[in-house]
Design a protein around this motif. Structure first.
Motif, short mmCIF file in Angstrom:
data_model
loop_
_atom_site.label_atom_id
_atom_site.label_comp_id
_atom_site.label_asym_id
_atom_site.label_seq_id
_atom_site.Cartn_x
_atom_site.Cartn_y
_atom_site.Cartn_z
N ILE A 72 0.83 -1.05 -0.03
CA ILE A 72 0.25 0.04 0.05
C ILE A 72 0.88 1.36 -0.08
CG2 ILE A 72 -1.73 1.27 1.44
CD1 ILE A 72 -2.88 -1.44 2.44
N THR A 73 1.86 1.26 0.80
CA THR A 73 2.78 2.53 0.79
C THR A 73 3.42 2.61 -0.58
OG1 THR A 73 3.64 1.70 2.91
CG2 THR A 73 5.02 3.16 1.62
N ARG A 74 3.87 1.72 -1.31
CA ARG A 74 4.53 1.72 -2.56
C ARG A 74 3.36 2.18 -3.67
NH1 ARG A 74 8.14 3.86 -5.14
NH2 ARG A 74 9.49 2.61 -3.60
N ARG A 75 2.15 1.75 -3.50
CA ARG A 75 1.08 2.22 -4.17
C ARG A 75 0.70 3.83 -4.14
NH1 ARG A 75 -2.52 -1.88 -3.18
NH2 ARG A 75 -3.78 -0.57 -1.91
N GLN A 76 0.55 4.01 -2.86
CA GLN A 76 0.10 5.47 -2.40
C GLN A 76 1.26 6.55 -2.96
OE1 GLN A 76 -0.68 5.51 1.77
NE2 GLN A 76 -2.62 5.35 1.25
N PHE A 77 2.68 5.99 -2.60
CA PHE A 77 3.76 6.93 -3.21
C PHE A 77 3.71 7.08 -4.74
CE2 PHE A 77 8.19 7.94 -4.47
CZ PHE A 77 8.49 8.71 -3.59
N ASP A 78 3.44 6.06 -5.49
CA ASP A 78 3.57 5.89 -6.81
C ASP A 78 2.45 7.17 -7.15
OD1 ASP A 78 5.74 4.36 -7.12
OD2 ASP A 78 4.75 2.56 -7.42
N ALA A 79 1.35 6.87 -6.62
CA ALA A 79 0.28 7.83 -6.97
C ALA A 79 0.50 9.21 -6.73
CB ALA A 79 -1.16 7.39 -6.01
N LEU A 80 1.16 9.50 -5.69
CA LEU A 80 1.48 10.83 -5.34
C LEU A 80 2.47 11.47 -6.29
CD1 LEU A 80 2.02 10.97 -1.50
CD2 LEU A 80 0.13 11.97 -2.90
N LYS A 81 3.44 10.75 -6.93
CA LYS A 81 4.29 11.05 -7.75
C LYS A 81 3.58 11.39 -8.93
CE LYS A 81 8.19 11.51 -7.18
NZ LYS A 81 9.05 12.76 -7.01
N ALA A 82 2.78 10.39 -9.43
CA ALA A 82 2.18 10.50 -10.90
C ALA A 82 1.34 11.68 -10.84
CB ALA A 82 1.29 9.27 -10.95
N ALA A 83 0.67 12.00 -9.52
CA ALA A 83 -0.16 13.42 -9.54
C ALA A 83 0.76 14.51 -9.33
CB ALA A 83 -1.07 13.16 -8.46
N TYR A 84 1.83 14.54 -8.72
CA TYR A 84 2.68 15.63 -8.50
C TYR A 84 4.08 15.26 -8.69
CZ TYR A 84 -1.30 16.28 -5.15
OH TYR A 84 -2.64 16.29 -4.79
N PRO A 85 4.45 15.66 -9.95
CA PRO A 85 5.77 15.17 -10.44
C PRO A 85 7.03 15.81 -9.63
CG PRO A 85 4.29 15.73 -12.20
CD PRO A 85 3.66 16.08 -10.87
N ILE A 86 6.40 17.30 -9.14
CA ILE A 86 7.30 17.99 -8.24
C ILE A 86 6.43 18.09 -6.89
CG2 ILE A 86 8.90 18.93 -9.90
CD1 ILE A 86 7.18 21.60 -9.34
N TRP A 87 6.99 18.35 -5.74
CA TRP A 87 6.39 18.30 -4.37
C TRP A 87 5.77 19.69 -4.26
CZ3 TRP A 87 4.92 13.95 -3.00
CH2 TRP A 87 5.74 12.91 -3.02
N GLU A 88 6.53 20.79 -4.97
CA GLU A 88 5.89 22.10 -4.91
C GLU A 88 4.31 21.94 -5.61
OE1 GLU A 88 10.08 22.74 -5.03
OE2 GLU A 88 8.82 21.26 -6.17
N ALA A 89 4.06 20.99 -6.38
CA ALA A 89 2.46 20.76 -6.80
C ALA A 89 1.69 20.32 -5.90
CB ALA A 89 2.32 19.96 -8.15
N ALA A 90 2.12 19.42 -5.06
CA ALA A 90 1.38 18.76 -3.78
C ALA A 90 1.24 19.95 -2.80
CB ALA A 90 2.06 17.62 -3.31
N LEU A 91 2.39 20.62 -2.66
CA LEU A 91 1.97 21.96 -1.75
C LEU A 91 1.06 22.99 -2.11
CD1 LEU A 91 2.98 23.48 0.69
CD2 LEU A 91 4.74 24.40 -0.52
N ALA A 92 1.02 23.19 -3.49
CA ALA A 92 -0.14 24.09 -3.98
C ALA A 92 -1.38 23.61 -3.95
CB ALA A 92 0.50 24.55 -5.54
N ASP A 93 -1.44 22.09 -4.21
CA ASP A 93 -2.88 21.49 -4.22
C ASP A 93 -3.45 21.37 -2.84
OD1 ASP A 93 -4.86 20.40 -5.76
OD2 ASP A 93 -4.05 18.31 -5.34
N GLY A 94 -2.67 21.48 -1.70
CA GLY A 94 -3.23 21.49 -0.50
C GLY A 94 -3.63 20.19 0.19
N PRO A 95 -3.64 19.99 1.40
CA PRO A 95 -4.04 18.69 2.14
C PRO A 95 -5.45 17.94 1.50
CG PRO A 95 -4.56 20.63 3.55
CD PRO A 95 -3.80 21.20 2.41
N ASP A 96 -6.28 18.80 0.95
CA ASP A 96 -7.58 18.01 0.57
C ASP A 96 -7.10 17.41 -0.76
OD1 ASP A 96 -8.86 18.70 2.70
OD2 ASP A 96 -9.76 20.73 1.55
N GLY A 97 -6.24 17.98 -1.73
CA GLY A 97 -5.92 17.29 -3.00
C GLY A 97 -4.98 16.14 -2.54
N ILE A 98 -4.13 16.26 -1.63
CA ILE A 98 -3.38 15.00 -1.30
C ILE A 98 -4.16 13.94 -0.85
CG2 ILE A 98 -1.33 14.35 0.15
CD1 ILE A 98 -0.37 17.35 0.06
N GLU A 99 -5.18 14.11 0.17
CA GLU A 99 -5.98 13.38 0.72
C GLU A 99 -6.81 12.51 -0.33
OE1 GLU A 99 -9.67 12.70 3.66
OE2 GLU A 99 -8.80 14.63 3.46
#
Length: 269
Positions: A72-99
């Motif tokens: 599950i850890t690998r699946r979630q991490f891969d999903a995050l990297k696919a959604a956010y190629p750079i972590w700045e994109a995750a920061l901009a999307d906010g906690p709801d988007g990451i969730e």
């Protein structure tokens, strides 16, 4: 009349230094043999240290791994990297988007972990002006640990995992398997928590990356395969003869088997 002699305050009594954890629980002479047997059984090929291209990836992966399976850890991490190629994109999307990304990938605690991840990224941005941790390669171990443990949701074990697995530093994270094994082997007192046990291992194990990585990985595999929380397989244990708890579990197994035979015999009669 002579003047009274000047009074001088009594010198402070010397204070005894607080005993180290290794002094409170001296490591047994068998510890090197325990380490050798575990390594021989579970990690016979000496590991090669590798440093992560981006330690921030390792930090977020470690946060995801808490109370999660490796799959599950690998699946979630891969999903995050696919959604956010750079972590700045995750920061901009906010906690709801990451969730939302974590929930779509499956696994529990998505809300809690999404907030931790966002808060870590936000703290890095606000305090360092960058989300990268590549510069930690040039810091000493104490500096890296202080930086990591200053981040939201990052405790001693998480920091130790990043140090060991992503920066190839001689840290010694203690998970529930290693904590359980240390108690059953009576290496550490049963009243100590995992943090105290980790600090004890840090004092008694050789301060090399290879020794600590090998012990950590081998002990976890031992806990999963043999020294299980329920029904430990003492009859197949490579630490046979070194474990004070083995006799207790073996006797319990014998008594349970005998009880089962008696019960079956009574039913047959």
């Amino acid at each position: 009349m002579p003047a009274p002699a000047p009074s001088h305050p009594a010198p402070p009594r010397p204070t005894k230094p607080c005993p180290t954890l290794a002094e409170q629980a001296p490591p047994p002479d068998s510890l090197p043999e325990i380490a050798r047997r575990l390594a021989e059984r579970y990690l016979p090929t000496p590991p090669v240290p590798r440093r992560a291209a981006e330690p921030t990836d390792g930090l977020i992966g470690t946060i995801l791994s808490q109370q999660n399976t490796a799959a599950i850890t690998r699946r979630q991490f891969d999903a995050l990297k696919a959604a956010y190629p750079i972590w700045e994109a995750a920061l901009a999307d906010g906690p709801d988007g990451i969730e939302a990304v974590l929930k779509a990938a499956g696994g529990g605690l998505s809300r809690v972990k999404s907030h931790y991840i966002f808060q870590v990224l936000e703290r890095l941005e606000n305090t360092r002006g960058t989300l990268s941790l590549k510069d930690t390669r040039e810091m000493d171990d104490a500096q890296v640990r202080a930086l990591l443990e200053s981040l939201p949701g990052v405790g001693m074990k998480t920091a130790s995992c990043v140090l060991l697995f992503d920066l190839a530093r001689p840290a010694m994270p203690v998970d529930t398997h290693i904590w359980r094994i240390s108690r059953r082997l009576e290496l550490t007192p049963g009243t100590w928590n995992a943090v105290k046990v980790e600090k004890w291992f840090d004092e008694v194990l050789p301060r090399t990356w290879q020794a600590r990585y090998t012990f950590h990985v081998a002990a976890i595999r031992h806990g999963r395969e043999t020294c299980k929380a329920q029904r430990p397989r003492c009859e197949a244990c490579v630490l046979s003869g070194l474990c004070p708890s083995a006799g207790i579990f073996l006797n319990e197994a014998v008594n349970k088997a005998a009880s089962g035979r008696r019960s079956r015999k009574q039913k047959a009669e």
